[in-house]
Design an enzyme around this catalytic site. Structure first.
Site, PDB file in Angstrom:
ATOM      1  CG  ASP A 150      -1.897  -1.109   1.262  1.00 48.54           C
ATOM      2  OD1 ASP A 150      -2.190  -1.651   0.185  1.00 48.54           O
ATOM      3  OD2 ASP A 150      -2.389  -1.443   2.354  1.00 48.54           O
ATOM      4  CE  LYS A 151       0.368   8.592  -0.975  1.00 46.41           C
ATOM      5  NZ  LYS A 151      -0.642   9.668  -1.156  1.00 46.41           N
TER       6      LYS A 151
END
Length: 342
Positions: A150-151
């Protein structure tokens, strides 16, 4: 069998089917005959593009059956330039060779260009860094993303630089380590202290109502995906009854690799990851009961406290076991130290 006089890389490849090819589909035989540098998807694309002839006739049918003595010619074009542009973004490189690169991804870095993030991504950084060492994934000079973080999750990521490495690593991640060649361990700071030192969360995941988040769903639902997370409590904070806030440092190991898996699973058992904006909202006010400066550190955390600390896999060409680690980033380490001092 492969013609020993055919060229490597792009150009014309001539092959002749042996007795063991009889009855095989064209795409199946070609993928095996061309070797590990060519994934089946890439072979299928070449057939659809009219780049394959059998006995002098162009063939577009993937399922065309082969016979002993059939002669095939394949035109392999040079890899096309990658669509995203390379950008000079600093990378924390843990390992690199001609086949792959392993990086320690910082929180805040998006992996792949997409809506709202067409620049400034890991892919942009890798295109710039790797340059001509990218031999082409599926006919395009681009890095082969075989898994994502995830970012706002930091940690170890492996990226393929060749079709051969991409296929091998993709297969390893596709079976979620069932072959024993894949190991993934994450560090997570969670609210409350799990009752057991170790545990297994076996709960299928599917889309939540907003279609961006994930949720634990009934196994029989159409979009339900098998998901299993193993956790071990490494440290406990605020164990006494008098402590207003309790938390724990947990190691999570993935048996499967679903979107947001650890975040959803830990929230599902009432131990959401600290700082998680999607699955830990109900616990946000807990930080208000922490003493300073710990309260400020937790409230100032701009992401979920989740870090991919370890990734193990077998090298796609040498078969050598590889085990890469990345230290806990500063934002998480400061909070851990603050909890230890409680």
């Amino acid at each position: 069998m492969r013609d020993p006089d055919s060229e490597a890389g792009h150009g014309l490849k001539a092959l002749e089917a042996g007795a063991d090819a009889a009855g095989l589909r064209l795409d199946q035989w070609l993928a095996a005959a061309l070797g590990p540098d060519f994934s089946r998807n890439r072979v299928q694309a070449l057939i659809r593009q009219g780049a394959v002839t059998v006995n002098g006739a162009t063939v577009n049918e993937l399922k065309r059956k082969m016979a002993k003595g059939d002669r095939a010619e394949v035109v392999i074009p040079e890899p096309e330039p990658a669509e995203p542009r390379g950008e000079a973004i600093a990378l924390d490189i843990l390992y690199e060779d001609d086949e792959l690169i392993v990086i320690n991804k910082p929180a805040g870095l998006v992996v792949h260009p997409g809506a709202g993030n067409w620049t400034g991504t890991l892919v942009n950084a890798l295109i710039h860094h790797c340059g001509d060492s990218l031999s082409g994934i599926g006919g395009v000079k681009r890095p082969g993303i075989v898994h994502r973080l995830d970012k706002d999750t930091s940690g170890v990521m492996v990226v393929a630089k060749t079709d051969r490495a991409h296929k091998s690593l993709s297969d390893a991640f596709a079976d979620h380590g069932a072959s024993g060649e894949l190991e993934r361990a994450y560090l997570a700071l969670v609210w409350n202290i799990p009752a057991r030192v170790t545990g297994i969360i076996d709960a299928p995941l599917g889309r939540a109502a907003d279609r961006v988040r994930r949720a634990v769903v009934p196994a029989g639902r159409g979009d339900a995906r098998h998901a299993v997370t193993h956790y071990t409590v490494l440290e406990r904070y605020g164990e006494t009854a008098a402590d207003a806030v309790k938390a724990a440092l947990v190691e999570c190991r993935l048996e499967t690799g679903r979107t947001h898996q650890i975040r959803v699973h830990m929230a599902h058992i009432s131990h959401p990851v600290i700082g998680d904006p999607d699955y830990g909202q109900a616990f946000r006010t807990k930080a208000n009961r922490l003493p300073e400066p710990l309260q400020g550190l937790v409230r100032g955390l701009s992401r979920q406290a989740l870090h991919a600390g370890l990734l193990g896999f077998c090298h796609p060409t040498t078969g050598e076991p590889m085990r890469l680690t990345a230290p806990m980033p500063l934002d998480m380490a400061e909070i851990v130290e603050g909890f230890r001092r409680l």
